[in-house]
Design an enzyme around this catalytic site. Structure first.
Site, PDB file in Angstrom:
ATOM      1  N   GLU A   1     111.811 -32.822 117.687  1.00 44.55           N
ATOM      2  CA  GLU A   1     111.534 -34.234 117.967  1.00 44.55           C
ATOM      3  C   GLU A   1     110.733 -34.779 116.786  1.00 44.55           C
ATOM      4  O   GLU A   1     109.676 -34.237 116.446  1.00 44.55           O
ATOM      5  CB  GLU A   1     110.740 -34.353 119.263  1.00 44.55           C
ATOM      6  CG  GLU A   1     110.545 -35.773 119.718  1.00 44.55           C
ATOM      7  CD  GLU A   1     109.727 -35.848 121.007  1.00 44.55           C
ATOM      8  OE1 GLU A   1     109.594 -36.959 121.534  1.00 44.55           O
ATOM      9  OE2 GLU A   1     109.210 -34.806 121.474  1.00 44.55           O
TER      10      GLU A   1
ATOM     11  N   ASP B   1     100.863 -42.058 123.161  1.00 41.34           N
ATOM     12  CA  ASP B   1     100.365 -40.975 122.327  1.00 41.34           C
ATOM     13  C   ASP B   1      98.841 -40.892 122.366  1.00 41.34           C
ATOM     14  O   ASP B   1      98.145 -41.901 122.293  1.00 41.34           O
ATOM     15  CB  ASP B   1     100.831 -41.166 120.888  1.00 41.34           C
ATOM     16  CG  ASP B   1     102.336 -41.067 120.767  1.00 41.34           C
ATOM     17  OD1 ASP B   1     102.869 -40.026 121.189  1.00 41.34           O
ATOM     18  OD2 ASP B   1     102.964 -42.015 120.268  1.00 41.34           O
TER      19      ASP B   1
ATOM     20  N   TYR C   1     113.442 -36.369 129.519  1.00 41.12           N
ATOM     21  CA  TYR C   1     112.083 -36.025 129.083  1.00 41.12           C
ATOM     22  C   TYR C   1     111.176 -36.143 130.306  1.00 41.12           C
ATOM     23  O   TYR C   1     110.923 -37.236 130.802  1.00 41.12           O
ATOM     24  CB  TYR C   1     111.636 -36.984 127.983  1.00 41.12           C
ATOM     25  CG  TYR C   1     110.398 -36.538 127.220  1.00 41.12           C
ATOM     26  CD1 TYR C   1     109.201 -36.248 127.876  1.00 41.12           C
ATOM     27  CD2 TYR C   1     110.430 -36.415 125.833  1.00 41.12           C
ATOM     28  CE1 TYR C   1     108.084 -35.847 127.174  1.00 41.12           C
ATOM     29  CE2 TYR C   1     109.310 -36.022 125.117  1.00 41.12           C
ATOM     30  CZ  TYR C   1     108.143 -35.738 125.797  1.00 41.12           C
ATOM     31  OH  TYR C   1     107.024 -35.338 125.097  1.00 41.12           O
TER      32      TYR C   1
END
Length: 267
Positions: A49, A60, A176
């Protein structure tokens, strides 16, 4: 067949989960990325990724945010990232599929179709898009499907079953699965509810389920290999990139060692 589909087909036949490390493109600079990706593949990554640095990351944590900041400080451009990935995937014998982690803002600015075409030309097989709501993903999903490019969306512990069904239907390649509530980053242990989350998702889709967020240790990987189709490790790998800013050889060696150790936990 898309390389992601081919990979998971082979791994399912071998009854083994995929190991997918995350690295930031351009950290500490794009020349290092050209060295890093082959090294990570040699250390055992099944697919990778690739984080496309963005000034306002959505989910993040501080480690990946700092990595994006370091990359953007070098005036990194999308064209630079695509060029580095194209050089990498053109190497003789290259086999690890690449998946971009890119904000929809980056795709929208370039044009979603143009972004997908550029990504495919660079040897990228799909994109994780963390900030596009499934209710607004239909057009992007169709653009990707028409080009045999896999659109990957996120399912979190707080995603309702009804919404999760919509998400997995919009996905291609794999789903995911976010293991924790909150942002990316290493955790002490994986949540006890993760097994139930995966069991529920398996009733909704036959796509591989890949778990990320909070996965950082060999014991996490060993736990996941029995219940997930893929293991995604981000912050723990990116943390090792910090050293590359002052000692490239050490940064490269540290990443390779961690990837090898974590991949080894899959057996």
């Amino acid at each position: 067949m898309n390389p992601i589909d081919s990979l998971f087909q082979r791994l399912r036949a071998a009854k083994r989960a995929a190991f997918m490390p995350f690295v930031t493109a351009g950290d500490p600079d794009i020349a290092f990325t050209r060295e890093l990706l082959p090294a990570v593949a040699d250390a055992g990554a099944d697919l990778m990724e690739i984080g496309f640095p963005f000034s306002d990351p959505i989910a993040d944590g501080p480690v990946i945010q700092a990595s994006y900041t370091r990359a953007l400080a070098q005036k990194l451009k999308l064209a630079d990232v695509f060029a580095a990935l194209r050089d990498t995937t053109a190497r003789p014998g290259w086999s690890a599929p690449l998946v971009s982690m890119a904000s929809y803002s980056l795709m929208f600015k370039m044009g979603p179709a143009a972004f997908i075409d550029a990504a495919k030309a660079a040897g990228v097989s799909g994109a994780v898009v963390p900030d596009v709501p499934v209710e607004e993903a239909e057009e992007l999903s169709k653009l990707a499907a028409d080009r045999d490019f896999k659109l990957v969306l996120l399912v979190t512990p707080t995603t309702s079953p009804q919404r999760a069904e919509k998400v997995v239907k919009a996905c291609g390649g794999f789903v995911y699965v976010v293991s924790v509530v909150g942002i990316t980053g290493a955790r002490e242990a994986l949540p006890s509810a993760l097994r139930e989350q995966l069991t529920r998702l398996r009733t909704m889709t036959e796509l591989p389920l890949c778990v990320g967020f909070g996965v950082s240790r060999p014991e996490h990987v060993r736990e996941l290999k029995e219940i997930a189709d893929g293991v995604i490790v981000g912050s723990a790998v990116v943390k090792k990139l910090e050293a590359a800013g002052t000692d490239r050889a050490k940064g490269l060696a540290d990443v390779k060692q961690l990837v090898s150790e974590l991949r080894g936990a899959l057996g």
